[in-house]
Design a protein around this motif. Structure first.
Motif, PDB file in Angstrom:
ATOM      1  N   MET A   1       4.397  10.546  10.028  1.00  0.00           N
ATOM      2  CA  MET A   1       4.741   9.604   8.962  1.00  0.00           C
ATOM      3  C   MET A   1       3.624   9.589   7.933  1.00  0.00           C
ATOM      4  O   MET A   1       2.452   9.405   8.281  1.00  0.00           O
ATOM      5  CB  MET A   1       4.941   8.202   9.553  1.00  0.00           C
ATOM      6  N   PRO A   2       3.928   9.793   6.643  1.00  0.00           N
ATOM      7  CA  PRO A   2       2.859   9.825   5.634  1.00  0.00           C
ATOM      8  C   PRO A   2       2.201   8.459   5.485  1.00  0.00           C
ATOM      9  O   PRO A   2       2.830   7.414   5.639  1.00  0.00           O
ATOM     10  CB  PRO A   2       3.624  10.238   4.367  1.00  0.00           C
ATOM     11  N   ARG A   3       0.918   8.534   5.195  1.00  0.00           N
ATOM     12  CA  ARG A   3       0.169   7.291   5.005  1.00  0.00           C
ATOM     13  C   ARG A   3       0.537   6.654   3.679  1.00  0.00           C
ATOM     14  O   ARG A   3       0.755   7.330   2.686  1.00  0.00           O
ATOM     15  CB  ARG A   3      -1.333   7.577   5.042  1.00  0.00           C
ATOM     16  N   LYS A   4       0.552   5.314   3.702  1.00  0.00           N
ATOM     17  CA  LYS A   4       0.886   4.582   2.485  1.00  0.00           C
ATOM     18  C   LYS A   4      -0.322   4.533   1.570  1.00  0.00           C
ATOM     19  O   LYS A   4      -1.438   4.262   2.015  1.00  0.00           O
ATOM     20  CB  LYS A   4       1.333   3.162   2.855  1.00  0.00           C
ATOM     21  N   ARG A   5      -0.084   4.814   0.299  1.00  0.00           N
ATOM     22  CA  ARG A   5      -1.186   4.845  -0.656  1.00  0.00           C
ATOM     23  C   ARG A   5      -1.013   3.724  -1.668  1.00  0.00           C
ATOM     24  O   ARG A   5       0.083   3.452  -2.148  1.00  0.00           O
ATOM     25  CB  ARG A   5      -1.232   6.196  -1.389  1.00  0.00           C
ATOM     26  N   LEU A   6      -2.157   3.044  -1.944  1.00  0.00           N
ATOM     27  CA  LEU A   6      -2.135   1.948  -2.903  1.00  0.00           C
ATOM     28  C   LEU A   6      -1.917   2.476  -4.313  1.00  0.00           C
ATOM     29  O   LEU A   6      -2.352   3.583  -4.647  1.00  0.00           O
ATOM     30  CB  LEU A   6      -3.457   1.175  -2.843  1.00  0.00           C
ATOM     31  N   PRO A   7      -1.238   1.695  -5.148  1.00  0.00           N
ATOM     32  CA  PRO A   7      -1.074   2.108  -6.544  1.00  0.00           C
ATOM     33  C   PRO A   7      -2.423   2.252  -7.242  1.00  0.00           C
ATOM     34  O   PRO A   7      -3.411   1.608  -6.883  1.00  0.00           O
ATOM     35  CB  PRO A   7      -0.228   0.990  -7.153  1.00  0.00           C
ATOM     36  N   PHE A   8      -2.435   3.100  -8.248  1.00  0.00           N
ATOM     37  CA  PHE A   8      -3.671   3.403  -8.956  1.00  0.00           C
ATOM     38  C   PHE A   8      -4.257   2.146  -9.620  1.00  0.00           C
ATOM     39  O   PHE A   8      -5.464   1.892  -9.564  1.00  0.00           O
ATOM     40  CB  PHE A   8      -3.398   4.482 -10.011  1.00  0.00           C
ATOM     41  N   GLU A   9      -3.386   1.333 -10.232  1.00  0.00           N
ATOM     42  CA  GLU A   9      -3.891   0.147 -10.923  1.00  0.00           C
ATOM     43  C   GLU A   9      -4.415  -0.905  -9.957  1.00  0.00           C
ATOM     44  O   GLU A   9      -5.346  -1.657 -10.266  1.00  0.00           O
ATOM     45  CB  GLU A   9      -2.798  -0.461 -11.810  1.00  0.00           C
ATOM     46  N   ALA A  43      -7.317  -2.444   6.991  1.00  0.00           N
ATOM     47  CA  ALA A  43      -8.527  -2.545   6.168  1.00  0.00           C
ATOM     48  C   ALA A  43      -9.228  -1.204   6.045  1.00  0.00           C
ATOM     49  O   ALA A  43      -9.795  -0.872   4.992  1.00  0.00           O
ATOM     50  CB  ALA A  43      -9.474  -3.593   6.763  1.00  0.00           C
ATOM     51  N   SER A  44      -9.171  -0.372   7.112  1.00  0.00           N
ATOM     52  CA  SER A  44      -9.813   0.936   7.047  1.00  0.00           C
ATOM     53  C   SER A  44      -9.134   1.832   6.010  1.00  0.00           C
ATOM     54  O   SER A  44      -9.786   2.628   5.327  1.00  0.00           O
ATOM     55  CB  SER A  44      -9.788   1.594   8.425  1.00  0.00           C
ATOM     56  N   THR A  45      -7.808   1.677   5.873  1.00  0.00           N
ATOM     57  CA  THR A  45      -7.096   2.467   4.872  1.00  0.00           C
ATOM     58  C   THR A  45      -7.520   2.073   3.465  1.00  0.00           C
ATOM     59  O   THR A  45      -7.710   2.935   2.595  1.00  0.00           O
ATOM     60  CB  THR A  45      -5.580   2.291   5.036  1.00  0.00           C
ATOM     61  N   VAL A  46      -7.666   0.765   3.235  1.00  0.00           N
ATOM     62  CA  VAL A  46      -8.097   0.308   1.908  1.00  0.00           C
ATOM     63  C   VAL A  46      -9.496   0.820   1.597  1.00  0.00           C
ATOM     64  O   VAL A  46      -9.758   1.318   0.485  1.00  0.00           O
ATOM     65  CB  VAL A  46      -8.038  -1.229   1.837  1.00  0.00           C
ATOM     66  N   ARG A  47     -10.434   0.724   2.553  1.00  0.00           N
ATOM     67  CA  ARG A  47     -11.804   1.178   2.306  1.00  0.00           C
ATOM     68  C   ARG A  47     -11.864   2.693   2.103  1.00  0.00           C
ATOM     69  O   ARG A  47     -12.638   3.197   1.270  1.00  0.00           O
ATOM     70  CB  ARG A  47     -12.694   0.761   3.475  1.00  0.00           C
ATOM     71  N   ARG A  48     -11.039   3.444   2.852  1.00  0.00           N
ATOM     72  CA  ARG A  48     -11.043   4.896   2.683  1.00  0.00           C
ATOM     73  C   ARG A  48     -10.523   5.285   1.302  1.00  0.00           C
ATOM     74  O   ARG A  48     -11.066   6.187   0.645  1.00  0.00           O
ATOM     75  CB  ARG A  48     -10.177   5.547   3.761  1.00  0.00           C
ATOM     76  N   GLN A  49      -9.459   4.619   0.830  1.00  0.00           N
ATOM     77  CA  GLN A  49      -8.948   4.929  -0.494  1.00  0.00           C
ATOM     78  C   GLN A  49      -9.908   4.500  -1.601  1.00  0.00           C
ATOM     79  O   GLN A  49      -9.961   5.130  -2.664  1.00  0.00           O
ATOM     80  CB  GLN A  49      -7.570   4.268  -0.705  1.00  0.00           C
ATOM     81  N   LEU A  50     -10.683   3.452  -1.345  1.00  0.00           N
ATOM     82  CA  LEU A  50     -11.700   3.062  -2.327  1.00  0.00           C
ATOM     83  C   LEU A  50     -12.814   4.100  -2.401  1.00  0.00           C
ATOM     84  O   LEU A  50     -13.360   4.370  -3.473  1.00  0.00           O
ATOM     85  CB  LEU A  50     -12.279   1.689  -1.968  1.00  0.00           C
ATOM     86  N   ARG A  51     -13.141   4.716  -1.256  1.00  0.00           N
ATOM     87  CA  ARG A  51     -14.185   5.735  -1.261  1.00  0.00           C
ATOM     88  C   ARG A  51     -13.727   7.005  -1.956  1.00  0.00           C
ATOM     89  O   ARG A  51     -14.486   7.649  -2.678  1.00  0.00           O
ATOM     90  CB  ARG A  51     -14.612   6.058   0.178  1.00  0.00           C
ATOM     91  N   THR A  52     -12.473   7.399  -1.699  1.00  0.00           N
ATOM     92  CA  THR A  52     -11.985   8.650  -2.302  1.00  0.00           C
ATOM     93  C   THR A  52     -11.596   8.475  -3.759  1.00  0.00           C
ATOM     94  O   THR A  52     -11.510   9.451  -4.497  1.00  0.00           O
ATOM     95  CB  THR A  52     -10.758   9.155  -1.519  1.00  0.00           C
TER      96      THR A  52
END
Length: 556
Positions: A1-9, A43-52
């Protein structure tokens, strides 16, 4: 299942809020948890997307996109050699050397070029670096295989150019139309032409073993002739037929027939003869019509299949009426209306009759007649003139003919028909001597009367011969000549008059008509009053004298 990604804005807004707080502020944790609850992620997903997530840089280093191990000129040279090596080793299925293998060749053996051997020190080129620059500078396979732009063409007038091709039908069954087809032998094929200007299409189903000349000529005759359906005005002889370079376009018979009709045959350029451009793209209009038939008509055959070939063609022609009534690809009217409106000012060239068309489909063949003046073609023995026995002749055999024409001694003779077989036992039929037999008899009689003079053996010449030899007088005879033959290539199918017909009947019977009975003369006159067609007259004469030979009035 693909990971959910936060919108760019959302990432930008969250990053701006976090940047305003100190690194150890407790509100940072609350902002992250609120985002997790809103989008249902951890929370780990949010922090990982903030890093990338990286904001665009406004400045770069001075050596950005510049090789540090080699000068840019050398790196470009090596990348060009690697790209050329991969292109040279590409197979038809797209297999080629990998970038790593190309680097290994440069390091181990090097590459011979016009400037000499090019070799690279081991470890100087890295796979990741070369791969990045190949893509960045446009040396990768995807960029190099992009074809140059092409411009579509369109004929100016209707019937100026027809696109012609065969295509296997999607209706594939081991038993079709009441006959069992052997695997790999016959199959159902679509033969079609498309007018390049209007897009009007005409197609037929044929059972073929491949793209053969007989099927192609038969289909083109039907396409160029007037149709039985008066609502289909599409007909005429085109100026150009565009087709692929298959066995039909290479046939001498096909090219000869097209030349007689005044049609220019154009084929594709050979593959690879024009750089990276696909040379067969210009025949796509007829290919597109095949795809439409297979997608819109033949898919319905899964629900109801035609029982006969005639029924399949009837369904196909009915659908083609709807297809030709559809809108033109550019104009605001239908295809058939475009064909009618763009005909030349002189109109279309009408097609000739079938009898005339089949006379074009003849190919010369060198043969030797047997001792009975017969030749065999496809298991059928044809009776020729008796002076052709044992002679070299040229057969003018047509693929649609039921009779045979022959060229002998620079004369075009015929038609000749299949041999009837041996005569009944007890009957004798003496043929009229041919010119060859008369010549042989005359030479034979002359051979019996000639002899050598004694002076030929003694070596003593006569007085007259001595005087002629001293005066060196040579009497030259006028050489033989043959008048110019201005007769047409093919003999007419009808006799000029009754006298010409009676001469031919006398040649066939091998005796003058004066030796016939009054009843036989009356029968011949009755036949000639009905018709002067050569084949009909000879068939009736043959039938009459065959029947009369069993009675009291026939036979020699």
């Amino acid at each position: 299942m693909p990971r959910k990604r936060l919108p760019f804005e959302v990432l930008i807004a969250l990053q701006n809020q976090l940047d305003a707080l100190s690194p150890r502020d407790t509100q940072r944790k609350d902002l992250v948890e609120a985002t997790c609850e809103a989008f249902g992620i951890s929370a780990s997903t949010v922090r990982r997307q903030l890093r990338t997530h990286q904001l665009p840089y406004l400045t770069h280093r001075s050596d950005y996109n510049t090789s540090r191990s080699l000068p840019e000129v050398d790196m470009r040279r090596y990348c060009e050699l690697i790209a050329a090596l991969k292109l040279r080793t590409t197979s038809k299925k797209g297999r080629r050397l990998s970038t790593k293998a190309c680097i290994g060749i440069l390091e181990k053996s090097g590459i011979e070029t016009a400037e000499g051997l090019v070799k690279v020190e081991s470890g100087l080129l890295k796979l990741s670096t070369v791969s990045r620059y190949l893509k960045q500078w446009g040396y990768d396979n995807r960029t190099l295989t992009i074809e140059p732009p092409w411009t579509p063409f369109q004929a100016t007038f209707s019937n100026e150019c027809w696109q012609f091709d065969f295509s296997p039908s999607d209706l594939k069954k081991p038993e079709f139309f009441g006959k069992t087809l052997k695997e790999g032998s016959e199959y159902l094929a679509l033969a079609g032409v498309t007018d390049d200007r209007s897009g009007v299409c005409y197609q037929e189903y044929h059972l073929v073993k491949g793209e053969d000349v007989i099927t192609a000529l038969l289909f083109l005759f039907n396409a160029m002739s007037a149709k039985k359906d008066k609502n289909n005005p599409f007909q005429g002889i085109p100026s150009v037929i565009y087709m692929d370079a298959g066995p039909v376009s290479k046939s001498r018979v096909f090219l000869w027939v097209m030349k007689q009709l005044g049609i220019e045959v154009r084929v594709h350029m050979p593959r690879g003869s024009d750089g990276r451009r696909t040379t067969s793209r210009s025949k796509g209009k007829v290919e597109r019509s095949f795809l439409t038939i297979k997608s819109s008509l033949e898919t319905l055959y899964h629900l109801q299949q035609p029982e006969t070939l005639e029924e399949a063609n009837a369904w196909l022609h009915r659908y083609l009426e709807e297809y030709n009534a559809m809108d033109h690809r550019y104009e605001d009217h239908s295809r058939m209306e475009d064909w009618l409106q763009n005909l030349p000012s002189t109109g279309f060239r009408e097609m000739c009759s079938w009898d005339r068309f089949r006379t074009f489909a003849r190919e010369p063949e060198q043969r030797k007649a047997d001792s009975n003046a017969c030749v065999g073609i496809d298991g059928i023995r044809y009776q020729l003139s008796h002076d052709m026995a044992g002679q070299d002749i040229t057969l003018l055999w047509g693929i649609f003919d039921n009779e045979l024409y022959v060229e002998f001694n620079d004369e075009k003779l015929g038609p000749f028909y299949p041999k009837e077989g041996p005569i009944p036992f007890g009957k004798f039929r003496k043929h009229k001597k041919s010119s060859v037999e008369l010549k042989a008899d005359r030479i034979g009689e002359l051979a019996k009367t000639i002899s050598l003079p004694r002076s030929a053996l003694s070596g003593i010449n006569g007085s007259d011969q001595a005087l002629l030899a001293q005066a060196n007088i040579v009497q030259m005879e006028k050489p033989k000549s043959m008048p110019f033959d201005d007769s047409p290539f093919l003999q007419p199918t009808t006799f000029k008059n009754k006298l010409d017909a009676k001469t031919a009947i006398a040649d066939y019977l091998g005796k003058p008509l004066s030796r016939l009975t009054d009843q036989q003369i009356a029968a011949i006159n009755t036949i000639l009053d009905e018709t002067l067609d050569k084949k009909t007259v000879l068939d009736k004469i043959r039938a009459y004298f065959t029947l009369s030979s069993t009675g009291h009035s026939g036979g020699d």
